[in-house]
Design a protein around this motif. Structure first.
Motif, short mmCIF file in Angstrom:
data_model
loop_
_atom_site.label_atom_id
_atom_site.label_comp_id
_atom_site.label_asym_id
_atom_site.label_seq_id
_atom_site.Cartn_x
_atom_site.Cartn_y
_atom_site.Cartn_z
N GLU A 1 2.94 -2.66 7.15
CA GLU A 1 3.31 -3.56 6.06
C GLU A 1 2.86 -3.01 4.71
OE1 GLU A 1 2.49 -8.02 6.37
OE2 GLU A 1 0.98 -7.39 4.90
N ASN A 2 3.77 -3.06 3.72
CA ASN A 2 3.36 -2.90 2.33
C ASN A 2 3.42 -4.26 1.69
OD1 ASN A 2 3.24 -0.16 2.61
ND2 ASN A 2 4.96 0.30 1.25
N ARG A 3 2.38 -4.56 0.90
CA ARG A 3 2.35 -5.92 0.39
C ARG A 3 1.78 -6.00 -1.02
NH1 ARG A 3 0.92 -11.01 4.05
NH2 ARG A 3 0.85 -12.58 2.46
N ALA A 4 2.40 -6.85 -1.84
CA ALA A 4 1.84 -7.15 -3.16
C ALA A 4 1.09 -8.47 -3.06
CB ALA A 4 2.95 -7.26 -4.20
N TRP A 5 -0.18 -8.46 -3.45
CA TRP A 5 -1.00 -9.67 -3.41
C TRP A 5 -1.20 -10.17 -4.83
CZ3 TRP A 5 -2.72 -11.29 1.45
CH2 TRP A 5 -2.59 -10.34 2.49
N THR A 6 -1.18 -11.46 -4.98
CA THR A 6 -1.31 -12.03 -6.32
C THR A 6 -2.76 -12.39 -6.61
OG1 THR A 6 0.89 -12.95 -6.21
CG2 THR A 6 -0.61 -13.96 -7.78
N ILE A 7 -3.25 -11.91 -7.74
CA ILE A 7 -4.59 -12.32 -8.19
C ILE A 7 -4.54 -12.65 -9.67
CG2 ILE A 7 -5.96 -11.04 -6.50
CD1 ILE A 7 -6.25 -8.82 -8.61
N LYS A 8 -5.57 -13.36 -10.13
CA LYS A 8 -5.67 -13.63 -11.56
C LYS A 8 -6.34 -12.45 -12.25
CE LYS A 8 -5.47 -18.51 -11.87
NZ LYS A 8 -5.92 -19.71 -12.53
N ASN A 9 -6.05 -12.29 -13.53
CA ASN A 9 -6.75 -11.28 -14.31
C ASN A 9 -8.24 -11.59 -14.23
OD1 ASN A 9 -4.30 -10.23 -15.13
ND2 ASN A 9 -4.21 -11.54 -16.95
N GLY A 10 -9.05 -10.52 -14.05
CA GLY A 10 -10.49 -10.74 -14.00
C GLY A 10 -11.04 -10.87 -12.58
N ARG B 1 7.61 -1.14 -8.25
CA ARG B 1 6.57 -0.30 -7.65
C ARG B 1 6.55 -0.47 -6.14
NH1 ARG B 1 1.90 -2.79 -11.31
NH2 ARG B 1 2.91 -4.60 -10.37
N LEU B 2 6.78 -1.69 -5.71
CA LEU B 2 6.79 -1.97 -4.28
C LEU B 2 7.97 -1.26 -3.61
CD1 LEU B 2 4.82 -3.66 -2.64
CD2 LEU B 2 6.30 -5.64 -2.95
N GLU B 3 9.08 -1.19 -4.34
CA GLU B 3 10.25 -0.49 -3.79
C GLU B 3 9.95 0.99 -3.63
OE1 GLU B 3 12.58 -2.48 -2.80
OE2 GLU B 3 11.68 -4.19 -3.85
N LYS B 4 9.26 1.56 -4.62
CA LYS B 4 8.92 2.98 -4.54
C LYS B 4 7.96 3.24 -3.39
CE LYS B 4 9.59 5.73 -8.64
NZ LYS B 4 9.03 6.16 -9.91
N LEU B 5 6.98 2.36 -3.25
CA LEU B 5 5.99 2.53 -2.16
C LEU B 5 6.68 2.40 -0.80
CD1 LEU B 5 2.98 0.51 -3.65
CD2 LEU B 5 3.11 3.00 -3.32
N PRO C 1 7.29 1.25 5.79
CA PRO C 1 6.63 0.30 6.72
C PRO C 1 7.65 -0.59 7.41
CG PRO C 1 6.52 -0.53 4.49
CD PRO C 1 7.20 0.81 4.39
N LYS C 2 7.18 -1.28 8.46
CA LYS C 2 8.08 -2.19 9.17
C LYS C 2 8.46 -3.38 8.29
CE LYS C 2 6.19 -1.09 13.73
NZ LYS C 2 4.71 -1.07 13.82
N LYS C 3 7.54 -3.71 7.37
CA LYS C 3 7.75 -4.93 6.61
C LYS C 3 7.29 -4.76 5.17
CE LYS C 3 5.94 -9.50 7.24
NZ LYS C 3 4.84 -10.11 7.99
N GLN C 4 8.00 -5.40 4.24
CA GLN C 4 7.53 -5.42 2.85
C GLN C 4 7.36 -6.88 2.42
OE1 GLN C 4 9.33 -2.93 -0.28
NE2 GLN C 4 9.70 -4.82 -1.40
N VAL C 5 6.23 -7.17 1.82
CA VAL C 5 5.99 -8.55 1.37
C VAL C 5 5.76 -8.56 -0.14
CG1 VAL C 5 4.61 -10.64 1.69
CG2 VAL C 5 4.91 -9.06 3.60
N ASN C 6 6.69 -9.18 -0.87
CA ASN C 6 6.54 -9.29 -2.32
C ASN C 6 5.58 -10.43 -2.68
OD1 ASN C 6 9.19 -7.87 -2.00
ND2 ASN C 6 9.17 -8.04 -4.23
N PHE D 1 -2.16 -6.54 -6.75
CA PHE D 1 -2.66 -5.30 -6.16
C PHE D 1 -1.89 -5.10 -4.87
CE2 PHE D 1 -5.48 -8.37 -4.07
CZ PHE D 1 -5.58 -7.88 -2.76
N PHE D 2 -1.91 -3.84 -4.39
CA PHE D 2 -1.10 -3.53 -3.22
C PHE D 2 -1.97 -3.14 -2.03
CE2 PHE D 2 1.46 -2.07 -6.93
CZ PHE D 2 2.44 -3.06 -6.86
N THR D 3 -1.50 -3.47 -0.83
CA THR D 3 -2.03 -2.85 0.38
C THR D 3 -0.84 -2.15 1.04
OG1 THR D 3 -1.70 -4.93 1.62
CG2 THR D 3 -3.91 -4.48 0.80
N VAL D 4 -1.10 -0.97 1.60
CA VAL D 4 0.00 -0.18 2.17
C VAL D 4 -0.35 0.29 3.58
CG1 VAL D 4 0.84 0.64 -0.07
CG2 VAL D 4 -0.93 1.93 1.11
N GLY D 5 0.67 0.59 4.35
CA GLY D 5 0.43 1.10 5.70
C GLY D 5 1.72 1.12 6.51
N GLU D 6 1.59 1.58 7.76
CA GLU D 6 2.78 1.70 8.60
C GLU D 6 3.41 0.35 8.90
OE1 GLU D 6 1.97 3.71 12.25
OE2 GLU D 6 1.29 5.51 11.17
#
Ligand SMILES: Nc1nc2c(ncn2[C@@H]2O[C@H](COP(=O)(O)OP(=O)(O)OP(=O)(O)O)[C@@H](O)[C@H]2O)c(=O)[nH]1
Ligand SMILES: [Mg+2]
Length: 360
Positions: free
Chosen positions: A287-296, A46-50, A56-61, A280-285
């Motif tokens: 940086e696109n980034r995947a952030w890790t959270i716990k369920n709930g 999904r991050l690759e598609k976004l 963006p200048k940067k992608q953070v998995n 969850f993701f944050t996106v923008g010019e």
């Protein structure tokens, strides 16, 4: 969050670890005596598609830590068993990843002399059960004494929890199958109970049998009880060779061995999910980034993962699900379609939500 690669000696842990971490193998010197840790990216299509959409200048998995521990080997008394060094190594692992040997190679010894994945899995399970049982037994003794002499209420509350665990383990059931509520789990969180840790099993096949791995996996599954819940076939050697090839050669190489995709993605994603993690993701010019959270996690919790200020000054979260976003193509179109939402602090974030936190 840390995943521990554990298993018997020479099952392929370090080969897998090096491949995951992108470390080049030095022929002949793969045996390590010490535990090693690396931070590894969790692949996410999904991050690759976004990335293609936002450029963006940067992608953070998202990342997880992989922890490589030397395997259980034969001790001076001729028996393979858990040592205190091993226990010390794995106590901080949040989940365990058994690397089990199926590959045949006469030049690589097996600590129990022959190849038998079911026996190896059962052996690890029973060693880990024994280790937990010994700990619990000890703890019960101590607690009983404390309850007699101490005024502290917490010992009295802990005792029945530990006794419940003891009974479960004594009848040869791993603690991960015992129903425990949040309060009960709190008592256990400081201990290094091995069978409480979430488990994935990766079976390491050789080049000649990986194409037929599913049959063997099914066979293994029917013999190992609940441990079969997450079991993945792979080949440490093939994965390692694949990681050194470019796209084109990789396809040819995989076709040669009759495999359709690298198992690394599956290994990492399964590890991530088994820990109860989501992104969850944050996106923008920038940086696109995947952030890790716990369920709930709520929207406010998620905001706090980005920045504590965002938690404290949270107003609302702008939310679009990944699927909706891909479906409609832009935030503007998502708004038109009514799938762009403003959510309050108690909103439960879902895997794949694209968030923008409004804060004061
Ligand atoms: N043929 C074959 N050899 C493998 C495979 N995976 C690992 N090996 C070899 O087996 C030996 C042991 O591999 P390691 O990855 O070091 O095993 P380990 O589980 O880390 O071993 P310890 O750390 O000693 O417990 C090395 O010589 C590897 O090259 C495989 O899939 N096929
Ligand atoms: Mg090793």
């Amino acid at each position: 969050m840390q995943i521990g690669l554990v298993g018997l000696q020479y099952s392929g842990k370090t080969t897998l670890f090096n491949t995951l971490a992108g470390i080049e193998m030095q022929p002949g010197v793969s045996m390590k005596e010490e535990a090693t840790i690396e931070v590894v990216k969790v692949p996410d299509e999904r991050l690759e598609k976004l990335f293609k959409i936002f450029n963006p200048k940067k992608q953070v998995n998202a990342t997880i830590e992989i922890f490589d521990t030397p395997g259980l080997r034969m001790q001076d008394d001729g028996k393979v068993k858990i040592t205190s060094v091993f226990l010390n190594n794995v106590k901080n692992n949040d989940a365990l990843f058994y690397v089990i040997r199926q590959f045949n190679d006469d030049t690589v010894a097996h600590p129990m002399n022959n190849i038998n994945p079911v026996r190896d899995i059962q052996f690890l399970e029973s060693e880990f059960l024994l280790s937990d049982l010994a700990f619990l037994e000890n703890r019960i003794e101590k607690l009983k004494k404390e309850v007699m002499k101490s005024k502290d209420d917490s010992f009295k509350k802990e005792l029945p929890v530990i006794e419940k665990c003891y009974a479960h383990v004594e009848s040869e059931n791993p603690l991960r199958t015992l129903k425990l509520d949040e309060n009960e789990l709190k008592f256990l969180s400081g201990y290094q109970l091995l069978t409480l840790k979430p488990l994935t099993i990766a079976v390491n096949f050789d080049e000649n049998t990986i194409a037929d791995s599913q049959k063997i996996i099914n066979d293994i599954k029917s013999n190992i009880g609940d441990a079969a819940a997450n079991i993945i076939p792979f080949s440490a050697k093939i994965e390692n060779e694949l990681s050194n090839l470019d796209e084109e050669d990789r396809k040819i190489f995989m076709a040669d061995y009759g495999i359709e995709e690298s198992a690394l993605t599956k290994i990492l994603r399964t590890s991530y999910e088994i820990l109860g993690l989501q992104s969850f993701f944050t996106v923008g010019e920038d940086e696109n980034r995947a952030w890790t959270i716990k369920n709930g996690y709520t929207a406010q919790d998620a905001a706090g993962v980005i920045h504590t200020d965002f938690y404290n000054k949270f107003i609302r979260a702008e939310v679009v699900s990944y699927d909706d976003f891909i479906n409609y193509g832009s935030f503007a179109k998502c708004k038109e379609a009514g799938v762009w939402r403003l959510e309050g602090k108690d909103y439960l974030v879902k895997d794949g939500d694209i968030l923008n936190i409004r804060h004061s």
